[in-house]
Design an enzyme around this catalytic site. Structure first.
Site, PDB file in Angstrom:
ATOM      1  N   ALA A   1       0.852  -1.179   0.000  1.00 14.76           N
ATOM      2  CA  ALA A   1       0.000   0.000   0.000  1.00 14.76           C
ATOM      3  C   ALA A   1       0.891   1.233   0.000  1.00 14.76           C
ATOM      4  CB  ALA A   1      -0.900   0.026   1.235  1.00 14.76           C
TER       5      ALA A   1
ATOM      6  N   GLU B   1       0.060   2.689   6.942  1.00 13.40           N
ATOM      7  CA  GLU B   1      -0.090   3.813   6.002  1.00 13.40           C
ATOM      8  C   GLU B   1      -0.664   5.028   6.711  1.00 13.40           C
ATOM      9  OE1 GLU B   1       1.518   3.223   3.478  1.00 13.40           O
ATOM     10  OE2 GLU B   1       1.495   1.024   3.567  1.00 13.40           O
TER      11      GLU B   1
ATOM     12  N   HIS C   1       1.985   6.864   8.617  1.00 14.27           N
ATOM     13  CA  HIS C   1       2.870   7.643   7.742  1.00 14.27           C
ATOM     14  C   HIS C   1       2.415   9.104   7.623  1.00 14.27           C
ATOM     15  CE1 HIS C   1       6.002   5.169   6.077  1.00 14.27           C
ATOM     16  NE2 HIS C   1       5.218   4.320   5.434  1.00 14.27           N
TER      17      HIS C   1
ATOM     18  N   ASN D   1       0.159   8.058   0.198  1.00 19.82           N
ATOM     19  CA  ASN D   1      -0.112   9.367  -0.403  1.00 19.82           C
ATOM     20  C   ASN D   1      -0.958  10.224   0.533  1.00 19.82           C
ATOM     21  OD1 ASN D   1       0.800   8.083  -2.946  1.00 19.82           O
ATOM     22  ND2 ASN D   1      -1.173   7.045  -2.753  1.00 19.82           N
TER      23      ASN D   1
HETATM   24  N1  PHE Z   1       5.834   3.508   1.106  1.00 20.03           N
HETATM   25  C1  PHE Z   1       5.048   2.320   1.041  1.00 20.03           C
HETATM   26  C2  PHE Z   1       4.939   1.803   2.461  1.00 20.03           C
HETATM   27  O1  PHE Z   1       5.735   1.100   2.976  1.00 20.03           O
HETATM   28  C3  PHE Z   1       5.631   1.226   0.235  1.00 20.03           C
HETATM   29  C4  PHE Z   1       5.714   1.467  -1.229  1.00 20.03           C
HETATM   30  C5  PHE Z   1       6.943   1.757  -1.806  1.00 20.03           C
HETATM   31  C6  PHE Z   1       4.613   1.359  -2.022  1.00 20.03           C
HETATM   32  C7  PHE Z   1       7.064   1.940  -3.157  1.00 20.03           C
HETATM   33  C8  PHE Z   1       4.722   1.533  -3.373  1.00 20.03           C
HETATM   34  C9  PHE Z   1       5.940   1.804  -3.941  1.00 20.03           C
HETATM   35  O2  PHE Z   1       4.091   2.169   3.166  1.00 20.03           O
HETATM   36 ZN    ZN Z   2       5.801   2.434   4.820  1.00 22.69          ZN
END
Ligand code: PHE
Ligand code: ZN
Length: 880
Positions: free
Chosen positions: A284, A320, A323, A287
């Site tokens: 996932a 997520e 984040h 964004n």
């Molecule tokens: N940043 C996302 C996560 O770990 C992982 C991810 C990296 C998704 C690259 C798509 C592409 O939460």
């Molecule tokens: Zn992450």
């Protein structure tokens, strides 16, 4: 309308892009320079179409006062784009040039407005990076470097901009139009089209941009924050999937409340959206306010999802969401700092899952993942520090080292500081770095300043790769009642790091009396920071048993001098549940390693320990299931100097079979235990189901016919996917008539549900039968095998690569199969293909025949014309 096949398979005119130039450059952390130009604002206009989308961008750019470079060239990254028009301050510009995929513009002044038009084809985007089509909808994936496939931009995480997005598209094809932030306006556009405009007030790097357009329906809810603000929540899926979204919604609300309580972090916008998509490279994506999810981490109901799926959904939804602060409000300065957001966020999601479930069971699971995926990384040719020093393709660094070992590093800070001081540190971190692109050093500095504790020595955990090995030996002076613990540490060389320094290793340690079974010296925290060190314990009134690295306080390998008898005693008496689990694992591991080396095996201590665990009235079933599971073939292989997969498999099966017959009655009783209705998702009900299937596995090792009957009954009567999949997982490794019957029944019932069909592929790819390679080859030609869908590819090829005995089949056909898959997948989706390479990386440790065959396949892949940078990097590093 268009299904997975038609939207993601390339046709002649939308064939994959031309191969990249074969010269792949290495990017180095030490070369970091601040950006020359900043982009405080960007406006994007999308005219959406599945096969043709027009993207018009307007960037306000200004020189970065913090940059020493004063050239008047603006470099905008692009990947596969051609400018259809360029404007500078409103006037058409035609003296632009290209450097590789990048667009170069000459700018006379310090502040300009740049306009650029491009056209892209989402349906042809099989890499699933940038804007792509999935199941009839359009969605984006921009981390790490996907935004440059949508429009030209300084595509690096330290350029933060405020986004305004206007999108227009056919109202019947795309009734729902979403982007980051708040929807500020919407309307009709004539000809059946409509439009929407979104503003995100929080400046963000391009990797957090998102857009979704499709025929989706929301599960809506609200959450009121601690300060009383109401947030509108929505989970967007295809209408048929709406009934499967409640668990994700419940998890989201739990996560929002948890982050307020534990970290003091509130959500900061009026809307929070989650979208599920069928084709997604990872789990996932965080964004800002528009999380996009692999549907596997959203959709669940009792009939189609296992307990593990439910837990994973809660974990990923929380991850997520967390984040939003650890990633979005405070982001990374450059991709070498990836663990700044990922290690910290994994630690946060682990703590969340522990709090809403069973802490010891969760800790065992986290350590199991670390050992299964990260330890091999550290021991192989792809080893890298938590904060890498260089990369060719950043997508290859979304690894267990950056994520899971990174989380262990944060956990050590938490252990050393204690919860209050840790919280003071994270408060200061969020405060100081809000709206900034930060580094791992900034994180440690905030923890130090918040807590007043010097953490400098711990920074080596970011820079030094490899898993430390700690030798431990306890000496008892009965007369003086003193015990002395002798410790030694050592890290093996890793690529580019031949000489290693001692690391500070926090070891939670206690002593247990070998006679009374009491904790005779209470737990203390020892920091081992020298190559050798001795620690004394006083008042040791009986011969002590060493309980060390309790709760896995450091991500290391412990080699402690302890007899099987002592381990057996610890397995029953240790007051730390993790240490008890660990004692069992070590006891089993010693027997298995000895057997694989052809030495005599004393099975009795193992069987007695498992029997005592099964009979215990105080242990909960989930813990029992963890504790009695034998170490996997690959974990045993990690302990061997020369790996012989057949020998490992044979000795493990023999031990399983001995356990199955000697503890037959206990196992059948555990299998039969009830109190776990399918809709009961409490930790104890999940534990009962887990143990039911684990016990059945042992019975099958001893008597396939008996187990097949029990398994078929479990399968037929199952009131949950957990029981159904558990039973099928046991049957699939047997040679019984029930096996095929159950596989067929499962297929007939679920072949229209892609996530369940993934399980059907994965179960067969994980099978421990001698014909697994043939079966997997057959499945790769199955009607339902869709190589463009990452979940399906992983369920077959990814699962097979992790099936130690089958992948390492002596005739080499397993190697050839996986190499073929990598080569085929690379032409479509390099990122996903590259993630299939690591099982080959360990070739040097295998017996000579297999080592040669594995190497040959790596060389064959390396010699494939037009190989992607992703696979090239993994394969050449594996061969080096
Ligand atoms: N940043 C996302 C996560 O770990 C992982 C991810 C990296 C998704 C690259 C798509 C592409 O939460
Ligand atoms: Zn992450």
């Amino acid at each position: 309308m268009a299904d997975v096949r038609t939207t993601t398979l390339p046709d002649a005119k939308t064939a994959p892009e031309a191969p990249p130039s074969p010269v792949h450059v290495t990017i180095r952390r030490e070369d970091y320079r601040p950006p020359e130009w900043l982009v405080p604002e960007i406006a994007l206009k999308f005219a959406l179409g599945i096969e043709k989308t027009r993207v018009q961008s307007k960037l306000s750019v200004e020189r970065n006062p913090d940059s020493a470079d004063k050239s008047n060239v603006l470099r905008l990254n692009g990947d596969g784009l051609t400018p259809a028009g360029v404007w500078i301050d409103g006037s058409p510009c035609d003296n632009w040039s290209m450097d590789g995929g990048d667009l170069l513009l000459e700018l006379p002044g310090d502040r300009h407005e740049i306009g650029i038009d491009v056209e892209i084809n989402p349906a042809a985007n099989t890499k699933l990076m940038g804007l792509y089509a999935s199941n009839g909808m359009l969605c984006t994936q921009c981390e790490a470097e996907g935004f440059r496939r949508i429009t030209f931009f300084p595509d690096r995480p330290d350029v933060l901009s405020k986004y305004r997005v206007r999108m227009e598209g056919d109202a019947s094809r795309f009734p729902v139009l979403l982007s980051n932030g708040n929807r500020v306006a919407a309307g009709e556009a004539g000809d059946g089209a409509h439009w929407a405009e979104w503003h995100d007030p929080f400046p963000k790097p391009s990797y957090l941009f998102a857009l979704v357009a499709g025929d989706l329906k929301p599960n809506r809810d609200t959450f009121t924050t601690l300060s009383g603000r109401k947030v509108d929540l929505a989970i967007w899926v295809r209408e048929v999937d709406l009934p499967k979204t409640q668990h994700a919604m419940d998890s989201l609300k739990l996560a929002m409340a948890w982050d307020e309580k534990v970290y003091g972090r509130e959500y900061d916008l009026d809307q929070f959206n989650i979208v599920a998509v069928t084709d997604f490279n990872m789990g996932a994506m965080e964004n800002k306010s528009l999380n996009i999810f692999n549907s596997a981490y959203v959709l669940a109901d009792q009939d189609t999802a296992t307990d593990a799926d439910f837990d994973n959904i809660a974990r990923v939804v929380a991850h997520e969401y967390f984040h939003n602060w650890s990633g979005d409000r405070v982001t990374c300065r450059d991709w070498f700092q990836l663990s700044l957001k990922e290690g910290f966020t994994v630690f946060r999601d682990q703590s969340f899952s522990a709090d809403v479930g069973s802490p010891p069971v969760k800790r065992i699971e986290d350590v199991r993942v670390l050992r299964a995926v990260q330890f091999p990384e550290d021991q192989g040719p792809l080893a890298h520090p938590v904060r890498p020093d260089s990369y060719m393709e950043i997508s290859n660094f979304y690894t267990a080292t950056v994520y899971n070992k990174g989380a262990e590093v944060i956990r050590m800070f938490h252990t050393v500081l204690g919860p209050e001081n840790f919280r003071k540190g994270t408060d200061l971190y969020f405060d100081r770095n809000d709206g900034r692109a930060a580094t791992c050093d900034d994180f440690v500095a905030a923890l130090e300043d918040g807590s007043g504790v010097d953490l400098q020595p711990f920074k080596i955990w970011y820079s030094q790769a490899g898993t430390p090995k700690v030798r431990a030996r306890i000496e008892h002076d009965a007369e003086a009642k003193i015990a002395t613990l002798h410790l030694e540490q050592h890290v093996d060389p890793t690529p580019g790091q031949p000489d290693k320094q001692p690391m500070p290793i926090p070891l939670r340690t206690a002593l247990v009396g070998s006679e009374t079974g009491h904790e005779i010296c209470p737990e203390r925290l020892i920091i081992l920071d020298q190559a050798r060190q001795s620690v004394t314990f006083e008042n040791v009134t009986e011969p002590p048993l060493l309980s060390i690295n309790r709760n896995f306080s450091a991500p290391i390998i412990v080699e402690a001098v302890r007899s099987p008898g002592e381990l057996e005693r610890l397995a029953q008496a240790d007051t730390d549940p993790f240490a008890r689990y660990e004692a069992m694992q070590e006891l089993m591991m010693r027997a298995l390693v000895a057997g694989a080396r052809g030495e005599e095996v004393d099975r009795e201590p193992v069987i007695r320990a498992i029997g005592a665990t099964l009979r215990s009235n105080s242990l909960d079933p989930a813990f029992k299931a963890d504790a009695i599971l034998l170490p996997s073939d690959s974990l045993i292989a990690d302990r061997m100097d020369v790996v012989d997969p057949d020998a490992i498999h044979a000795v493990r099966e023999q031990l399983r079979s001995a356990i199955g017959s000697e503890l037959h009655d206990e196992l059948v009783a555990a299998h039969r235990s009830d109190g776990a209705a399918g809709d009961d998702l409490s930790p104890s009900a999940k534990g009962v189901r887990r143990l039911r299937t684990v016990a059945l596995g042992f019975v099958a090792a001893a008597d396939q016919a008996e187990a097949a009957e029990l398994a078929k009954a479990q399968f037929d009567r199952a009131d949950s996917m957990t029981d159904r999949q558990g039973a099928l997982g046991v049957l699939v490794s047997t040679d019984t008539p029930q096996r095929q019957a159950a596989l067929n029944a499962f297929y007939d019932r679920f072949h229209d549900d892609p996530l369940v069909l993934d399980k059907w592929f994965a179960l067969q790819a994980a099978s421990q039968r001698p014909d697994t390679v043939d079966r997997v080859l057959e499945l790769s030609r199955h009607f339902d095998f869709v190589i463009t869908n990452p979940n399906r590819l992983r369920s077959l090829a990814g699962t097979f690569g992790a099936n130690h005995w089958a992948f390492h089949s002596a005739d080499g056909r397993g190697y050839a199969f996986l190499a073929d898959m990598i080569i085929a997948a690379d032409k479509l989706n390099p990122q996903v293909a590259a993630r299939l390479v690591p099982p080959f990386g360990r070739w040097r440790r295998f017996e000579p025949k297999r080592a040669a065959m594995m190497r040959q396949q790596l060389e064959r892949i390396a010699a494939t014309p037009g190989l992607s940078k992703d696979v090239y990097e993994q394969v050449t590093k594996s061969l080096a």
